[in-house]
Design a protein around this motif. Structure first.
Motif, PDB file in Angstrom:
ATOM      1  N   LEU A   1      41.798  30.715  65.960  1.00  0.00           N
ATOM      2  CA  LEU A   1      42.046  31.106  67.352  1.00  0.00           C
ATOM      3  C   LEU A   1      41.069  32.191  67.807  1.00  0.00           C
ATOM      4  N   THR A   2      40.543  32.973  66.853  1.00  0.00           N
ATOM      5  CA  THR A   2      39.492  33.934  67.189  1.00  0.00           C
ATOM      6  C   THR A   2      38.241  33.196  67.652  1.00  0.00           C
ATOM      7  N   ARG A   3      37.925  32.082  67.006  1.00  0.00           N
ATOM      8  CA  ARG A   3      36.787  31.258  67.430  1.00  0.00           C
ATOM      9  C   ARG A   3      37.031  30.669  68.815  1.00  0.00           C
ATOM     10  N   LEU A   4      38.271  30.280  69.101  1.00  0.00           N
ATOM     11  CA  LEU A   4      38.610  29.762  70.428  1.00  0.00           C
ATOM     12  C   LEU A   4      38.386  30.845  71.487  1.00  0.00           C
ATOM     13  N   ALA A   5      38.795  32.083  71.174  1.00  0.00           N
ATOM     14  CA  ALA A   5      38.598  33.192  72.105  1.00  0.00           C
ATOM     15  C   ALA A   5      37.120  33.494  72.302  1.00  0.00           C
ATOM     16  N   GLN A   6      36.328  33.402  71.229  1.00  0.00           N
ATOM     17  CA  GLN A   6      34.889  33.642  71.337  1.00  0.00           C
ATOM     18  C   GLN A   6      34.214  32.598  72.218  1.00  0.00           C
ATOM     19  N   ALA A   7      34.790  31.393  72.245  1.00  0.00           N
ATOM     20  CA  ALA A   7      34.280  30.331  73.126  1.00  0.00           C
ATOM     21  C   ALA A   7      34.807  30.480  74.549  1.00  0.00           C
ATOM     22  N   ARG A   8      35.613  31.533  74.797  1.00  0.00           N
ATOM     23  CA  ARG A   8      36.174  31.842  76.114  1.00  0.00           C
ATOM     24  C   ARG A   8      37.027  30.690  76.641  1.00  0.00           C
ATOM     25  N   LEU A   9      37.841  30.156  75.723  1.00  0.00           N
ATOM     26  CA  LEU A   9      38.766  29.081  76.080  1.00  0.00           C
ATOM     27  C   LEU A   9      40.199  29.584  75.947  1.00  0.00           C
ATOM     28  N   PRO A  10      41.078  29.201  76.867  1.00  0.00           N
ATOM     29  CA  PRO A  10      42.447  29.743  76.852  1.00  0.00           C
ATOM     30  C   PRO A  10      43.306  29.183  75.715  1.00  0.00           C
ATOM     31  N   PHE A  11      44.200  30.039  75.243  1.00  0.00           N
ATOM     32  CA  PHE A  11      45.258  29.632  74.313  1.00  0.00           C
ATOM     33  C   PHE A  11      46.594  30.037  74.925  1.00  0.00           C
ATOM     34  N   ILE A  12      47.436  29.042  75.193  1.00  0.00           N
ATOM     35  CA  ILE A  12      48.773  29.297  75.732  1.00  0.00           C
ATOM     36  C   ILE A  12      49.790  29.001  74.638  1.00  0.00           C
ATOM     37  N   SER A  13      50.626  29.983  74.340  1.00  0.00           N
ATOM     38  CA  SER A  13      51.654  29.847  73.312  1.00  0.00           C
ATOM     39  C   SER A  13      53.013  29.720  73.984  1.00  0.00           C
ATOM     40  N   ILE A  14      53.728  28.631  73.662  1.00  0.00           N
ATOM     41  CA  ILE A  14      55.059  28.383  74.220  1.00  0.00           C
ATOM     42  C   ILE A  14      56.070  28.484  73.075  1.00  0.00           C
ATOM     43  N   LEU A  15      56.987  29.438  73.178  1.00  0.00           N
ATOM     44  CA  LEU A  15      57.959  29.700  72.115  1.00  0.00           C
ATOM     45  C   LEU A  15      59.286  29.009  72.435  1.00  0.00           C
ATOM     46  N   ALA A  16      59.667  28.079  71.574  1.00  0.00           N
ATOM     47  CA  ALA A  16      60.947  27.380  71.725  1.00  0.00           C
ATOM     48  C   ALA A  16      61.910  27.870  70.645  1.00  0.00           C
ATOM     49  N   ASP A  17      63.150  27.478  70.763  1.00  0.00           N
ATOM     50  CA  ASP A  17      64.191  27.902  69.825  1.00  0.00           C
ATOM     51  C   ASP A  17      64.186  27.026  68.576  1.00  0.00           C
ATOM     52  N   PRO A  18      64.077  27.624  67.367  1.00  0.00           N
ATOM     53  CA  PRO A  18      63.759  29.023  67.078  1.00  0.00           C
ATOM     54  C   PRO A  18      62.284  29.163  66.716  1.00  0.00           C
ATOM     55  N   THR A  19      61.728  30.345  66.891  1.00  0.00           N
ATOM     56  CA  THR A  19      60.380  30.653  66.406  1.00  0.00           C
ATOM     57  C   THR A  19      60.499  31.891  65.533  1.00  0.00           C
ATOM     58  N   MET A  20      60.438  31.686  64.222  1.00  0.00           N
ATOM     59  CA  MET A  20      60.768  32.754  63.280  1.00  0.00           C
ATOM     60  C   MET A  20      59.719  32.859  62.169  1.00  0.00           C
ATOM     61  N   GLY A  21      59.870  33.893  61.350  1.00  0.00           N
ATOM     62  CA  GLY A  21      59.101  34.042  60.119  1.00  0.00           C
ATOM     63  C   GLY A  21      57.600  34.108  60.324  1.00  0.00           C
ATOM     64  N   GLY A  22      56.870  33.438  59.417  1.00  0.00           N
ATOM     65  CA  GLY A  22      55.414  33.490  59.409  1.00  0.00           C
ATOM     66  C   GLY A  22      54.758  32.958  60.659  1.00  0.00           C
ATOM     67  N   VAL A  23      55.426  32.065  61.380  1.00  0.00           N
ATOM     68  CA  VAL A  23      54.853  31.544  62.628  1.00  0.00           C
ATOM     69  C   VAL A  23      54.850  32.626  63.695  1.00  0.00           C
ATOM     70  N   SER A  24      55.968  33.333  63.835  1.00  0.00           N
ATOM     71  CA  SER A  24      56.024  34.409  64.826  1.00  0.00           C
ATOM     72  C   SER A  24      55.131  35.578  64.424  1.00  0.00           C
ATOM     73  N   ALA A  25      54.899  35.757  63.113  1.00  0.00           N
ATOM     74  CA  ALA A  25      54.099  36.874  62.625  1.00  0.00           C
ATOM     75  C   ALA A  25      52.609  36.570  62.615  1.00  0.00           C
ATOM     76  N   SER A  26      52.215  35.367  63.022  1.00  0.00           N
ATOM     77  CA  SER A  26      50.791  35.026  63.017  1.00  0.00           C
ATOM     78  C   SER A  26      50.310  34.661  64.418  1.00  0.00           C
ATOM     79  N   PHE A  27      50.232  33.374  64.726  1.00  0.00           N
ATOM     80  CA  PHE A  27      49.559  32.968  65.964  1.00  0.00           C
ATOM     81  C   PHE A  27      50.462  32.908  67.190  1.00  0.00           C
ATOM     82  N   ALA A  28      51.782  32.923  67.009  1.00  0.00           N
ATOM     83  CA  ALA A  28      52.691  32.665  68.129  1.00  0.00           C
ATOM     84  C   ALA A  28      52.577  33.703  69.244  1.00  0.00           C
ATOM     85  N   PHE A  29      52.247  34.937  68.888  1.00  0.00           N
ATOM     86  CA  PHE A  29      52.233  36.015  69.882  1.00  0.00           C
ATOM     87  C   PHE A  29      50.827  36.423  70.324  1.00  0.00           C
ATOM     88  N   ILE A  30      49.793  35.693  69.910  1.00  0.00           N
ATOM     89  CA  ILE A  30      48.440  36.114  70.275  1.00  0.00           C
ATOM     90  C   ILE A  30      47.828  35.216  71.347  1.00  0.00           C
TER      91      ILE A  30
END
Length: 293
Positions: free
Chosen positions: A190-219
């Motif tokens: 996702l850092t490479r996606l940002a360097q390419a100036r392309l959007p990343f939209i994260s949609i959190l559904a029930d439930p979003t927990m553990g390693g997923v929430s601690a990595s890419f879900a909130f960036i």
């Protein structure tokens, strides 16, 4: 003794105790809302995107149904469907890992917990990834991470935004450190996606927990949550037992996170496609004329 048999009442015929009773009603006709206890036609609930028309409760949705919710019907292509899980650690808890994979595939029709698709949203090109929670709790293993990375790579190659809908219990324990490595792997791409100036939209559904929430879900450039979604690292019961304090009402729900500034907005599932299309146009500086009227 024939005359006696004529006087006695006929014997009551009993069903075979091993035979299951057959209901005149087909299975799956009704669905009960877990929030308001309303009994609904399953077909009506499906037409309403699995949202209760009485109280607005958002029930869980399959990965491909989520993709259908966002992408236009034509011009789709699936990404990395050929990447399949293997039991690299020969992991065995109460059951062998391959048996769990096979049962999840039978139950969901999917080969792992992520489906990635390229298409358009209101004619705006995009790559969409959606978690399948019914496949081992949407847990993140090496195949999920690889499909995620390949989806982002396709987005970069074609200059398109990337959207991910999460619904996961976290890392997949059956893959040990291979699973935890996906947290760094997905974040790095996702850092490479940002360097390419392309959007990343994260949609959190029930439930979003553990390693997923601690990595890419909130960036994400924009972090959206569905109403009432449970989002966090450890569950509220674990936290309450650890800190030995009573947690506030609605703790770790999307409304609580919005109030604390952890997410950008809460969007009803039925309005998600239009909202995402608007955001994509704004983030890519597309003219408003490209959006639906």
């Amino acid at each position: 003794m024939g005359w006696l048999n004529k006087l006695l009442p006929p014997k009551i015929k009993r069903n075979d105790p091993g035979a299951a009773r057959r209901s005149p009603l087909p299975e799956g006709l009704w669905s009960k809302c877990p929030a308001c206890d309303a009994v609904l036609y399953a077909s009506d609930l499906a037409k309403n995107r699995n949202v209760c028309p009485k109280c607005g409760h958002h029930k869980r949705l399959e990965a491909r149904a989520r993709i259908d919710l966002l992408l236009d019907g034509e011009g789709r292509s699936e990404i990395a469907a050929e990447v399949l899980p293997v039991d690299a650690l020969s992991f065995h808890d109460s059951r062998p890992y391959p048996d769990r994979l096979r049962d999840s595939t039978t139950a969901t029709g999917e080969t792992d917990a992520l489906v990635v698709m390229r298409g358009t949203i209101r004619k705006l090109p995009a790559v969409v990834a959606a978690f399948e929670f019914e496949f081992m709790g949407g847990s993140m293993g090496s195949v999920l991470g690889e499909r995620f990375v390949r989806g982002v790579q396709v987005a970069i190659e074609n200059g398109e935004p990337f959207i991910c809908v999460t619904a996961s219990g976290g890392a997949r324990m059956q893959e040990g450190l291979f699973s935890l490595l996906q947290m760094a792997k997905t974040t790095a791409v996702l850092t490479r996606l940002a360097q390419a100036r392309l959007p990343f939209i994260s949609i959190l559904a029930d439930p979003t927990m553990g390693g997923v929430s601690a990595s890419f879900a909130f960036i994400g450039d924009v972090v959206i949550a569905e109403p009432g979604a449970l989002v966090g690292f450890a569950g509220p019961r674990v936290i309450e037992q650890t800190v030995r304090e009573t947690l506030p009402d609605g703790f770790q729900r999307s409304e609580f996170l919005l109030d604390k500034g952890a997410i950008d907005m809460i969007v009803d599932r039925r309005e998600m496609k239009e909202r995402v299309a608007t955001l994509l146009a704004l983030l890519q500086k597309r003219p408003a004329a490209n959006l639906p009227g």
